[in-house]
Write an enzyme that holds these catalytic residues in place. Structure first.
Site, PDB file in Angstrom:
ATOM      1  N   THR A   8       0.722  -1.345  -0.002  1.00 11.42           N
ATOM      2  CA  THR A   8       0.006   0.159   0.050  1.00 11.42           C
ATOM      3  C   THR A   8       0.813   1.287   0.202  1.00 11.42           C
ATOM      4  O   THR A   8       0.150   2.259  -0.301  1.00 11.42           O
ATOM      5  CB  THR A   8      -0.750   0.116   1.277  1.00 11.42           C
ATOM      6  OG1 THR A   8      -0.161  -0.115   2.414  1.00 11.42           O
ATOM      7  CG2 THR A   8      -2.020  -1.072   1.099  1.00 11.42           C
ATOM      8  N   CYS A   9       2.177   1.176   0.205  1.00  9.87           N
ATOM      9  CA  CYS A   9       3.042   2.321   0.139  1.00  9.87           C
ATOM     10  C   CYS A   9       3.011   2.865  -1.352  1.00  9.87           C
ATOM     11  O   CYS A   9       3.751   2.359  -2.136  1.00  9.87           O
ATOM     12  CB  CYS A   9       4.682   2.005   0.400  1.00  9.87           C
ATOM     13  SG  CYS A   9       5.736   2.951   0.638  1.00  9.87           S
ATOM     14  N   ASP A  10       2.675   4.265  -1.442  1.00 12.06           N
ATOM     15  CA  ASP A  10       2.954   4.848  -2.569  1.00 12.06           C
ATOM     16  C   ASP A  10       4.360   4.991  -3.265  1.00 12.06           C
ATOM     17  O   ASP A  10       4.598   4.861  -4.300  1.00 12.06           O
ATOM     18  CB  ASP A  10       2.136   6.199  -2.638  1.00 12.06           C
ATOM     19  CG  ASP A  10       0.718   6.185  -2.497  1.00 12.06           C
ATOM     20  OD1 ASP A  10       0.126   5.206  -2.691  1.00 12.06           O
ATOM     21  OD2 ASP A  10       0.115   7.139  -1.871  1.00 12.06           O
TER      22      ASP A  10
END
Length: 108
Positions: A8-10
Site C-alpha cells: 500500500t506504500c505509494d
C-alpha cells in the site's frame, strides 16, 4: 532486484513502476504478508542503522517517548512498518528510500 516494502506504500509503487519501466525485473517483498527474518533485519540494521526508521511517519509520531528513545532494532521489531521504504537490493548493494541519489544509481 528485490524491493522490500508494503504493497500500500505509494513510494514503493512509484519505485517499482519506474524500475520496471527502466527494464529491471523487480521482485516485491511485502513485509506485511511475509515478515522479514531476524537475519534480514540484522543485515538492514547493520547497513543503515537508525536511518532505517522513518521518523517522519505517523506511526513514529504516535510512539511513546520510551519507544522513541529505544534503539532502532527495538522500534522495528515492535513496529515493522516504521521501516523507511523502499529498501532495494540490486546486484548485492542495498539502497534505502527513493530519493534522487537512489534513482540516479538504479535508473542511471
Amino acid at each position: 532486484m528485490t524491493l522490500m516494502g508494503i504493497r500500500t506504500c505509494d513510494t514503493c509503487k512509484k519505485a517499482a513502476k519506474a524500475l520496471e519501466a527502466a527494464g529491471h525485473k523487480v521482485t516485491f517483498h511485502d513485509m506485511r504478508a511475509d515478515p522479514l527474518s531476524d537475519a534480514q533485519w540484522q543485515e538492514l540494521l547493520t547497513e543503515f542503522g537508525d536511518k532505517l526508521v522513518n521518523k517522519k511517519s505517523t506511526t513514529y509520531r504516535g510512539l511513546s517517548d520510551w519507544m522513541k528513545a529505544s534503539e532502532a532494532d527495538a522500534q522495528l521489531t515492535n513496529h515493522p512498518t516504521l521501516m523507511k521504504r523502499p529498501v532495494i537490493r540490486a546486484d548485492g548493494v542495498l539502497y534505502l528510500g527513493w530519493d534522487d541519489t537512489v534513482q540516479g544509481a538504479l535508473l542511471g
